[in-house]
Design an enzyme around this catalytic site. Structure first.
Site: not given
Ligand code: HPA
Length: 234
Positions: A181, A203-204, A20, A90, A43, A217
């Site tokens: 995506e 990542s979360d 991304g 991620s 861009r 990361r």
């Molecule tokens: N939501 C959407 N996209 C993401 C998230 C999320 O919690 N974490 C990483 N990409």
């Protein structure tokens, strides 16, 4: 040159990795490719072409969200002849068994809507990964030591989601993680007869609120680049 990509004809490889973040594209190209050349900066969306083990590869940022990815993937496929597109990115985990730093190889990508909605209309098309790439990525993941999950993900339209009920439905239906995506990448690949895959690191965590520390990361991202390159050329 296309509307959004400044590369000359022939400067884009048939194999394209799509993070991304454009700066991640730069880092991956400088870290993994031999002789990387910057081929796009329109861009600020950076792309680099080089070789990996003698194979030509382009690493091109997708931006965030399906409308952004759709612009670049359309031009890469239709104007530059890209044949293999692998998203590396991620995601947020939606299952207890999925932990921070784990890798998810996305077999399918559910969504509320995609930029292809106008074409599919009443059809609930099922966007899915290329099986050969998927299988190769799972094999490659074994070499990285990453804990790898294979299954469905959810491609959301918004990061700041105000529909927790939808997340609960996804979790209840076994969806492994959420990103923004992959579903449209898979739609476009199906439409144009090319190969696509999304390889994601967690990542979360939506259930626990945990997040990957920023110092970790880069190494998680590096594992994904390795998996994607090995899958593309296996
Ligand atoms: N939501 C959407 N996209 C993401 C998230 C999320 O919690 N974490 C990483 N990409």
């Amino acid at each position: 040159m296309t509307v959004h990509i400044g590369a000359d004809a022939g400067q884009i490889a048939e194999t394209v990795l799509m993070p991304g973040d454009p700066l991640r594209a730069e880092w991956a190209a400088n870290t993994f490719l031999d002789d990387p050349v910057c081929v796009n900066r329109v861009r600020g969306m950076l792309a680099f072409t080089g070789t990996w083990k003698g194979n030509r590869v382009t690493i091109h940022g997708s931006g965030m969200g399906m409308p952004s990815l759709s612009i670049y993937a359309n031009e890469l496929i239709r104007e530059y002849g890209a044949k293999t597109l692998i998203r590396i990115g991620s995601c947020g985990a939606m299952q207890e068994k999925v932990a921070i730093r784990d890798v998810i190889v996305a077999m399918t990508a559910s969504s509320l809507s995609t930029p292809s909605r106008g074409i599919f209309r009443e059809l609930n098309f099922a966007p899915c990964a290329d099986y050969g790439l998927l299988n190769a990525a799972v094999e490659a993941a074994k070499g990285t030591g990453a804990n790898c999950h294979v299954g469905g993900i959810y491609s959301a339209d918004v990061f700041y989601d105000e529909r927790p009920d939808l997340n609960e439905i996804m979790t209840r239906h076994g969806i492994l993680g959420v990103e923004m995506e992959a579903a449209e990448l898979y739609n476009l690949a199906a439409r144009h007869g090319v190969r696509a895959l999304a390889v994601l690191t967690v990542s979360d965590h939506l259930l626990t609120g945990e997040a990957l520390p920023s110092e970790d990361r880069q190494s998680s991202f590096g594992d994904m680049v390795q998996i994607a390159l090995e899958a593309a050329f296996s």
